[in-house]
Design an enzyme around this catalytic site. Structure first.
Site, PDB file in Angstrom:
ATOM      1  N   HIS A 191       0.862  -1.186   0.000  1.00 55.06           N
ATOM      2  CA  HIS A 191       0.000   0.000   0.000  1.00 55.06           C
ATOM      3  C   HIS A 191       0.906   1.246   0.000  1.00 55.06           C
ATOM      4  CE1 HIS A 191      -3.520   2.328   0.263  1.00 55.06           C
ATOM      5  NE2 HIS A 191      -3.950   2.046   1.474  1.00 55.06           N
ATOM      6  N   CYS A 240      -3.762   3.274   9.811  1.00 58.79           N
ATOM      7  CA  CYS A 240      -4.098   3.625   8.422  1.00 58.79           C
ATOM      8  C   CYS A 240      -5.609   3.766   8.244  1.00 58.79           C
ATOM      9  CB  CYS A 240      -3.533   2.577   7.476  1.00 58.79           C
ATOM     10  SG  CYS A 240      -4.082   0.899   7.862  1.00 58.79           S
ATOM     11  N   ASP A 260      -2.686  -1.640  12.106  1.00 52.23           N
ATOM     12  CA  ASP A 260      -3.615  -1.846  10.988  1.00 52.23           C
ATOM     13  C   ASP A 260      -4.628  -2.883  11.482  1.00 52.23           C
ATOM     14  OD1 ASP A 260      -4.836  -2.184   8.485  1.00 52.23           O
ATOM     15  OD2 ASP A 260      -3.121  -3.212   7.564  1.00 52.23           O
TER      16      ASP A 260
HETATM   17  N1   CP Z   1      -6.260   3.450   4.593  1.00 49.13           N
HETATM   18  C1   CP Z   1      -6.995   3.151   3.502  1.00 49.13           C
HETATM   19  O1   CP Z   1      -6.460   2.819   2.442  1.00 49.13           O
HETATM   20  O2   CP Z   1      -8.344   3.271   3.681  1.00 49.13           O
HETATM   21  P1   CP Z   1      -9.464   2.837   2.635  1.00 49.13           P
HETATM   22  O3   CP Z   1      -9.503   1.352   2.593  1.00 49.13           O
HETATM   23  O4   CP Z   1     -10.717   3.456   3.182  1.00 49.13           O
HETATM   24  O5   CP Z   1      -9.102   3.415   1.296  1.00 49.13           O
HETATM   25  N1  NVA Z   2      -4.524  -4.268   5.593  1.00 48.65           N
HETATM   26  C1  NVA Z   2      -5.789  -3.610   5.321  1.00 48.65           C
HETATM   27  C2  NVA Z   2      -5.558  -2.187   4.926  1.00 48.65           C
HETATM   28  C3  NVA Z   2      -6.793  -1.372   4.698  1.00 48.65           C
HETATM   29  C4  NVA Z   2      -6.472   0.022   4.269  1.00 48.65           C
HETATM   30  C5  NVA Z   2      -6.525  -4.377   4.227  1.00 48.65           C
HETATM   31  O1  NVA Z   2      -5.885  -4.815   3.263  1.00 48.65           O
HETATM   32  O2  NVA Z   2      -7.746  -4.549   4.346  1.00 48.65           O
END
Ligand code: CP
Ligand code: NVA
Length: 305
Positions: A128, A263, A223
C-alpha cells in the site's frame, strides 16, 4: 521519476524523500497546483472497498482540475475474463493514468507492463505505497524530521506493514515490527528492508514482543487484524492477535509523548481501543487527511504535471 508506483521500493530513496517533501508543499500551497491536471483523465479501478483512498484520489484529481473515471471489477469486463493486460492496453488510449486497488498484485504488474501511462497501486495484497508516502509525511509534519525516529508497528504484517517496512528503511526511520509468530513479515520483505536499512542507518527489527517494540518508540502504528479478503480466517486471527492491541498499557511503554497512528479503517476494541483512537495521542485523523495531499503529490510527480 519512475513510471509506475506499484511498490514503495519502485521509488529511489531520493525520490521517496522528494515525494514526502513535495506533499508538504502541495498541502501548504494548494493554489499553486489548481490547474496542474487540466485536461487529464485518470481511471480509478477498485476491486475492493475503499473510503479514504478512493475519495482522497478523486478529491485530489478534482482539486488539480483533472477528471476521475471510476470503475469497479464487476462493472468492467475484467469480471468476465478480459485480462488486466488487454484492459490496460485499451485504457491507456483513453486516460493519462490508472489508479487501481486490486485483489492480486499480479494484476498491477500486468497492467503496468502493458500500459504506457503510469499505474498507481491503491492497495494490493502485497503493498500500500500511497498510504506510506502519506504516513512518512505525517511523521515529518508532527516531528519536524525523519531522523532519529522510532516507529513500533504492532499487529498484522500485511500490505501496509510491508510498505511501511521498506519505506521506513529507505527513509532512515527505525521500525520494530511485532506480530504473532504465524503472522510475521515475509523473509523477502525483511531482507529488502534490511538492505535499505544498512544504507540509511535505520534499525529494522522484527519480533513477537509488542512491549519490546513499543520501548522508546516515538509512534505506535497498527492496521486491522483481518484485512479485506481474509474474512475466512477471522476467528483464528482475532485469537492470535489478542496481545497486540494498542491500549494504555502498551502506550505506557513508549516515549512519554509518543503518538499513535492507524491507516484506518479501525476496529475499535480490537487492534486499538476507542479511547486511544479518539485521545490526545492519536494523530490518525491528520494522518487520514494527509492522504489527500500525498495523492496530489504522487499524481503530479508521476504525471510530470
Ligand atoms: N487506509 C486506507 O487505504 O483506507 P481505505 O480502505 O478506506 O481506502
Ligand atoms: N490491511 C488492510 C488495509 C486497509 C487500508 C486491508 O488490506 O484490508
Amino acid at each position: 521519476m519512475v513510471k509506475d508506483l506499484l511498490s514503495i521500493s519502485d521509488l529511489g530513496a531520493e525520490e521517496l524523500a522528494g515525494l514526502v517533501r513535495f506533499t508538504g508543499e502541495v498541502k501548504h500551497d494548494p493554489g499553486k497546483f489548481r490547474k496542474a491536471l487540466e485536461g487529464k483523465k485518470i481511471v480509478m479501478l477498485f476491486e475492493k472497498p475503499s473510503t479514504r483512498t478512493r475519495v482522497s484520489f478523486e478529491a485530489a484529481i478534482l482539486d488539480l482540475s483533472g477528471h476521475a473515471i471510476n470503475i469497479t471489477r464487476n462493472m468492467s469486463q475484467l469480471d468476465r475474463g478480459e485480462t488486466p493486460s488487454d484492459s490496460a492496453k485499451v485504457l491507456e488510449r483513453y486516460v493519462d493514468a490508472i489508479v487501481a486497488r486490486v485483489e492480486s498484485h499480479e494484476t498491477l504488474k500486468e497492467m503496468a507492463e502493458s500500459a504506457r501511462v503510469p499505474v498507481i497501486n491503491a492497495l494490493s495484497d502485497i503493498e500500500h505505497p500511497c498510504q506510506i508516502v502519506s504516513d512518512l509525511y505525517t511523521v515529518y509534519e508532527k516531528s519536524g524530521t525523519l531522523s532519529d525516529i522510532k516507529i513500533a508497528y504492532v499487529g498484522d504484517a500485511n500490505n501496509v506493514c510491508n510498505s511501511l517496512m521498506m519505506g521506513c528503511a529507505m527513509s532512515g526511520v527505525s521500525l520494530h515490527v511485532a506480530t504473532p509468530k504465524e503472522y510475521a513479515p515475509k523473509k523477502a520483505i525483511i531482507e529488502k528492508s534490511s538492505a535499505y536499512a544498512r544504507k540509511t542507518g535505520a534499525k529494522i527489527e522484527v519480533s513477537n514482543d509488542p512491549y519490546k517494540a513499543a520501548e522508546n518508540a516515538d509512534y505506535i502504528y497498527t492496521d486491522v487484524w483481518v484485512s479485506m479478503g481474509q474474512e475466512n480466517d477471522e476467528e483464528k486471527k482475532i485469537k492470535a492477535f489478542q496481545a497486540y492491541q494498542i491500549n494504555d498499557t502498551l502506550l505506557s511503554k513508549a516515549k512519554k509523548d509518543a503518538k499513535v497512528m492507524h491507516c484506518l479503517p479501525a476496529h475499535r476494541g480490537m487492534e486499538i481501543t476507542g479511547e486511544i483512537l479518539d485521545g490526545p495521542r492519536s494523530v490518525v485523523w491528520d494522518q487520514a487527511e494527509n492522504r489527500l495531499h500525498a495523492q496530489k503529490a504522487i499524481l503530479l510527480k508521476l504525471l510530470r504535471a
